[in-house]
Each structure stands twice: as C-alpha cells, then as structure tokens.
Design an enzyme around this catalytic site. Sequence first.
Site, PDB file in Angstrom:
ATOM      1  N   ARG A   1       0.800  -1.223   0.000  1.00 28.61           N
ATOM      2  CA  ARG A   1       0.000   0.000   0.000  1.00 28.61           C
ATOM      3  C   ARG A   1       0.831   1.271   0.000  1.00 28.61           C
ATOM      4  NH1 ARG A   1       0.328   2.449   4.776  1.00 28.61           N
ATOM      5  NH2 ARG A   1       1.194   1.199   6.481  1.00 28.61           N
TER       6      ARG A   1
ATOM      7  N   CYS B   1       0.222  -3.334  14.323  1.00 23.64           N
ATOM      8  CA  CYS B   1       1.221  -4.274  13.795  1.00 23.64           C
ATOM      9  C   CYS B   1       1.625  -5.249  14.899  1.00 23.64           C
ATOM     10  CB  CYS B   1       2.435  -3.519  13.261  1.00 23.64           C
ATOM     11  SG  CYS B   1       2.080  -2.481  11.832  1.00 23.64           S
TER      12      CYS B   1
ATOM     13  N   VAL C   1      11.741  -5.698   4.529  1.00 19.80           N
ATOM     14  CA  VAL C   1      12.696  -4.604   4.419  1.00 19.80           C
ATOM     15  C   VAL C   1      12.276  -3.746   3.232  1.00 19.80           C
ATOM     16  CG1 VAL C   1      15.062  -4.033   3.771  1.00 19.80           C
ATOM     17  CG2 VAL C   1      14.642  -5.821   5.467  1.00 19.80           C
ATOM     18  N   TYR C   2      12.093  -2.454   3.466  1.00 20.76           N
ATOM     19  CA  TYR C   2      11.758  -1.552   2.362  1.00 20.76           C
ATOM     20  C   TYR C   2      12.978  -1.335   1.476  1.00 20.76           C
ATOM     21  CZ  TYR C   2       7.198  -0.505   4.310  1.00 20.76           C
ATOM     22  OH  TYR C   2       5.906  -0.613   4.752  1.00 20.76           O
TER      23      TYR C   2
ATOM     24  N   ASN D   1      10.130  -1.895  18.322  1.00 21.27           N
ATOM     25  CA  ASN D   1       9.216  -2.835  18.962  1.00 21.27           C
ATOM     26  C   ASN D   1       9.922  -3.774  19.925  1.00 21.27           C
ATOM     27  OD1 ASN D   1       7.496  -3.059  15.800  1.00 21.27           O
ATOM     28  ND2 ASN D   1       7.055  -1.681  17.499  1.00 21.27           N
TER      29      ASN D   1
END
Length: 323
Positions: free
Chosen positions: A21, A192, A256-257, A225
Amino acid sequence: MKQYLDLVQSILDQGAWQENRTGVRTLSLPGAALRFDLQQGFPAVTTKKLAFKSAIGEMVGFLRATRSAAQFRALGCKVWDQNANENEQWLANPYREGPDDLGPVYGVQWRHWPAYKLLPSSAGGQVADALARGYRQVAEVDENGAPHVLLYKAVDQLRQCLDTIRQSPGDRRILFHGWNWAQIEEMALPPCHLLYQFLPNAGTREISLCLYIRSNDVGLGTPFNLTEGAALLHLVGRLTGYKPRWFSYFIGDAHVYENHLPMLREQLAREPYPAPQLVLSDRIPDFAVTGKYEPQWLEQVEPGDFTLSGYQHHAPLTAPMAV
C-alpha cells in the site's frame, strides 16, 4: 545484537519482492522469530544508535491509551506525526477527529477495549451475570423480532493481565491484544504488534513474554518494537514481583523496504557491541521489595523512568518511514 542482523541477512537472502500500500517495494519473508534472554542484557540494536527515548515515549503513550500524535510528541515520540497528518487515506477517513487524531489505536484497545453483550431481555440470569461483571445496560433493541438489552463496559486488558499474574500465575491465558475488527476502520493504522502473552513462573519467580507482530518494518520498526516489548516486560515484572527472563518475538510478514537497503547493508558491515542493561527508576515500586501491589503505575510511569546502562553503539543511520 546479532539476532537482529541475522534476521536482516535472512530477509536479504531468502525474501521475495512484493508491492504494498505504501508504494515502496519490500523484500518480505513470511514467518520469522527472535528470542532473547533478558538476564543476559537488553535487546537494543547497537549497529546504529537506537532511538530509545522515542521508543519508550511511545510505549508510555500506549500505557496511557493515547490516541493523539500531539500527546505522543509530548512524550518525546514523533513517529506518529505522518500517520496522523500526512496519510491521504486517513485524512479522508470520516472517523478522523481533526489534526493529530489517530483513532482508537494500540493503547486504547489495551486499556479501554469496548466490550458489548446483546442478550435476550428474558435471559435474566445472563443479564444479571453481565451486570455483576461490570457491564451496564445502554439500550433496549429489537433483534430478530425479540426484545434484547445491549450492555457495555470498557475492558482494561493489561490491568487484567497484571491481576492474573498476581492471583493465578499458572494461568496460560494471560494475554492482551489490539486487533479489534469492529474498530479497524476507525484507526489511522491497524496494529502491527498485536498480541502479547505473559508467562510467569511462580517457582523461579521469572516472567517471560511472547509477542506476535503481523507485519514488521525490520529496518525501522523492529528495533523500536523490541525495545518496547522488553521494557514492558521489565515494568510488568517490577509491578508483580517477577524477574524478566525470556522475550520471544514472532513476525508474520518480516520485510525490508527497498529504500532501507543501504542503511541495513551498512549495519551488516558493523560489529555489534555487547548488550546494555535496562534500569528502571526507583520511583517505580518493586513488589518483590515492598510486597505492595500497585498496578496504577502502568499509567503513572514517565519516559525518564527508563534508562540504558552501558549502551555502546555505532554512528546513527536514518531512512525514510513508509506511510
């Protein structure tokens, strides 16, 4: 923190490219797990500087059921600013209540889960039981041609966990979560990290935590986190008289972006430092010392009550957050 670097390397070696997205591709790996013995140190990333104060500020905001980016900023955490005020989908959402609003995210569900019961008016025993459990009648409705009563209460899931740790530590249902299907569309971002299970051992006086995360941005989100989960376990242990021990961290979609790859490759080239120790302020009552149960400290802690001792780290690295 070698476990973190091993996870990054696994994603680079075994992950597959996916669209999502945000418009930024990810290398994604389904099903990943990390496990830490907190007696051996705190799981802080050392191959870059951890945004510790920001992560703790976010955790404190969750404990206070914060739903405003402004309130998170006041606690030293700015990571919600973009989701609150720059996400086009959220800006057009009819449930958004103005600038900085996030909806009933995370801590709202943890501390004020909206619970309803729709019961037949004729079921006197059921209605009486619900009222005895703290529900209150809010409406009378017709359901399938029969009269019903609608009852409501806000459930403090986290407080119930602490109460159960104190009263029945052998219970294997000491958990809370934030995935409320009835309110997902009202949130700036669905949770998340969504399910936390505490596992106390009355014999060893140790408490462990299993955390399940449906989707984790390993470059930016995982260090955050891990910090929050481990700090929460330390806090719960302090308030209930247990030593924090095992922290198990499960990820559904570990990704991983694409624009985070340079940052992560640089971290892989760095040697991790030894794990630091988390120090809780003496302000926070220690049940093991006082014998006094004070769960109200869940919402009374401040970000400054948490510090890292012996934290060595490499130079800071940054990457853009995908929104």
